[in-house]
Each structure stands twice: as structure tokens, then as C-alpha cells.
Design a protein around this motif. Structure first.
Motif, PDB file in Angstrom:
ATOM      1  N   SER A  32       0.837  -1.198   0.000  1.00  7.83           N
ATOM      2  CA  SER A  32       0.000   0.000   0.000  1.00  7.83           C
ATOM      3  C   SER A  32       0.871   1.246   0.000  1.00  7.83           C
ATOM      4  N   ALA A  83       0.535   6.839  -4.141  1.00 12.52           N
ATOM      5  CA  ALA A  83      -0.753   6.234  -4.503  1.00 12.52           C
ATOM      6  C   ALA A  83      -1.034   6.415  -5.995  1.00 12.52           C
ATOM      7  N   SER A 191      -1.035   2.119   7.928  1.00 12.25           N
ATOM      8  CA  SER A 191      -0.702   0.773   7.422  1.00 12.25           C
ATOM      9  C   SER A 191      -1.263  -0.349   8.296  1.00 12.25           C
ATOM     10  N   ASN A 194      -3.929  -2.698   6.786  1.00 13.72           N
ATOM     11  CA  ASN A 194      -3.622  -3.491   5.580  1.00 13.72           C
ATOM     12  C   ASN A 194      -2.112  -3.704   5.417  1.00 13.72           C
TER      13      ASN A 194
END
Length: 281
Positions: A32, A83, A191, A194
């Protein structure tokens, strides 16, 4: 002339280090953006904190609220940038993030009461036209990714103005340390829900993120310390060229002629603005 050559070499090293970091983030897309921000930040934080303690420089600094604002804006900008790489070609994302000087100029007008000359607006218009070419003629360009990277550039523009307000009242390493500390905390907390455990060599790649990020920051700072801004700042856009090459050869990303034209227009508009400001400073 010898000092200028050294500054150019430092800026090239900085641009290459940041380009490697961008490529690694793209490569580690299974993680992520929160986790990538965490590893990018904590790696550099360990280095900057150690250097501050070694040189006995107070970590808390003087302009603490401005330092916190710089850190928060930096962490948000970095998070949005990472992202966006899940949606955009890495070279395109890096190019669009460099729209930040336009937002910095707008923030400077509002906050610092600076004036923007008409010719500068023309250069900014050229850069924005490059964005329209990128999006308008590239149907595959994600609107989500585009929104993220524009927001990342906006927060980056805010950072420039905040650093200007901090001025020389705090050591540059203190400024970076605040950024990395807040990035570590923010990335780590986000975080939790996930988290993906790195396996084998992934630990090495994640560790390198912080190292190349620090190298990029260090040599960029050194370059600006020994040469004038208008001589060195345009070389920052070498990061775009290096990153586009990484995207093409490492990730086999395809850049259309319209994409390359849009990237060139953005780089040209922003570089002309830097040169114009340097000449009229």
C-alpha cells in the motif's frame, strides 16, 4: 567554474537517486502507499536523526508549528504521489508533480504577498496546457491518478512557501527530520489495517527507499548551497527524463507522442519560469 561543475554533478546524482526511488515505488506496487511512505520515511529518519545527534543539533528546532506544517504537508504529498503510481505511468506522475511551483506561486501571493509577473503566468499557462495535452490526447490516463498527483503537487507547493517562512531559522536537517518523523508516524498508523509482511529481498528494496531518498535530498541541498538557483534548478527536471527512461525500459511503459509533447510542455513552462525569475531576481 569548478564549483558550478560540482553543483551540476550533485544535481545529476540527486535526480538519479530520486528517479531510482520512483522506480522502486512503482516496482513495489503490491504494498500500500501507506506502507511505502512508512518505509521511505523511517529509512531516512534513522539517518537524519543520527546525524543531528552526532552534530549535536537540537531536533525540535525553533519554528515548531511551521516545521509540523511542513512535515504534514510533505507526508500527504508523498502519500498521494505514491498512490498515484498505481494508476499512472511513473514518468507522467513525476512530471505532473512538478506543477508544484505554480501552486507555490499562488500560495506566495496569498501568504507572502509576493507578485507574479505577467510573463510568469504565460509560462504557467504553457505548463498547464501540457497537462491538458497529456489528459486530452491520452484516453488511458486515469482521472483518479491525475487527481491524486495534482493534489500532491498542490501540497508540495505549500511546502515551498512554508520552508520560505522558516528561512534560515532552522537547520535543513531539522526540517527534513520533521518531515520524515511525521511520514513515519502517518504511514505506520495508516498501514495497520492493511499491513503486508515483506518477504526475502523485499526487505532490501524497502530499505533502499529511505537510503536513495536521503541521497537525493542531500545532493540536491549541496547543489543549491554552492550554485545559484537559476543555474541549478532546471537540472531538477533531469529526474523526469531519468524516470521516463526507467518507466520505458523497466516497466515497458508506452509513452505516445502526445504524452511526450505534454511532458515537454510542462517541463518547458516551469524551466522558463525558473530562468526568468533568476534573471529578474
Amino acid at each position: 567554474m569548478k564549483e558550478l561543475h560540482k553543483a551540476i554533478l550533485f544535481m545529476m546524482l540527486s535526480a538519479f537517486a530520486f528517479a531510482i526511488m520512483n522506480g522502486l515505488v512503482k516496482y513495489l506496487a503490491d504494498f500500500s502507499a501507506y506502507q511505502l511512505v512508512f518505509f521511505r520515511s523511517i529509512g531516512t529518519l534513522l539517518i537524519t536523526s543520527s546525524l543531528l545527534m552526532y552534530h549535536k543539533i537540537p531536533m525540535l528546532g525553533n519554528k515548531r508549528w511551521l516545521l509540523i506544517l511542513r512535515g504534514v504537508a510533505g507526508a500527504i504529498s508523498l502519500l498521494l504521489f505514491f498512490a498515484s503510481l498505481k494508476f499512472l505511468p511513473v514518468g507522467t506522475a513525476v512530471t505532473l508533480r512538478y506543477l508544484s511551483p505554480i501552486f507555490a506561486a499562488i500560495f506566495a501571493v496569498i501568504w507572502l504577498k509576493e507578485r507574479i509577473k505577467p510573463l510568469q503566468w504565460l509560462f504557467f499557462l504553457l505548463a498547464f496546457a501540457g497537462v491538458l495535452v497529456l489528459k486530452g490526447f491520452d484516453d488511458g490516463l486515469s482521472l483518479i491518478g491525475l487527481s491524486m498527483i495534482i493534489l500532491s503537487a498542490l501540497f508540495m507547493g505549500l511546502i515551498f512557501v512554508v520552508i520560505s517562512k522558516i528561512g534560515k531559522q532552522d537547520h535543513p536537517m531539522v526540517v527534513v527530520n520533521y518531515f520524515m518523523f511525521i511520514g513515519t508516524v502517518l504511514g505506520g498508523l495508516l498501514s495497520i489495517g492493511n499491513w503486508k509482511n515483506p518477504i526475502g529481498v523485499e526487505w532490501i528494496w524497502l530499505g533502499i527507499l529511505g537510503i536513495v531518498g536521503f541521497v537525493g535530498q542531500l545532493y540536491m541541498t549541496k547543489a543549491f548551497q554552492i550554485a545559484s538557483t537559476n543555474q541549478i534548478a532546471p537540472l531538477k527536471y533531469l529526474e523526469v527524463i531519468f524516470t521516463v527512461m526507467i518507466g520505458a525500459f523497466w516497466f515497458l511503459e508506452i509513452y505516445t507522442w502526445w504524452s511526450l509533447l505534454g511532458i515537454l510542455m510542462v517541463m518547458a513552462g516551469l524551466t522558463l519560469n525558473i530562468l526568468y525569475k533568476g534573471r529578474n531576481a
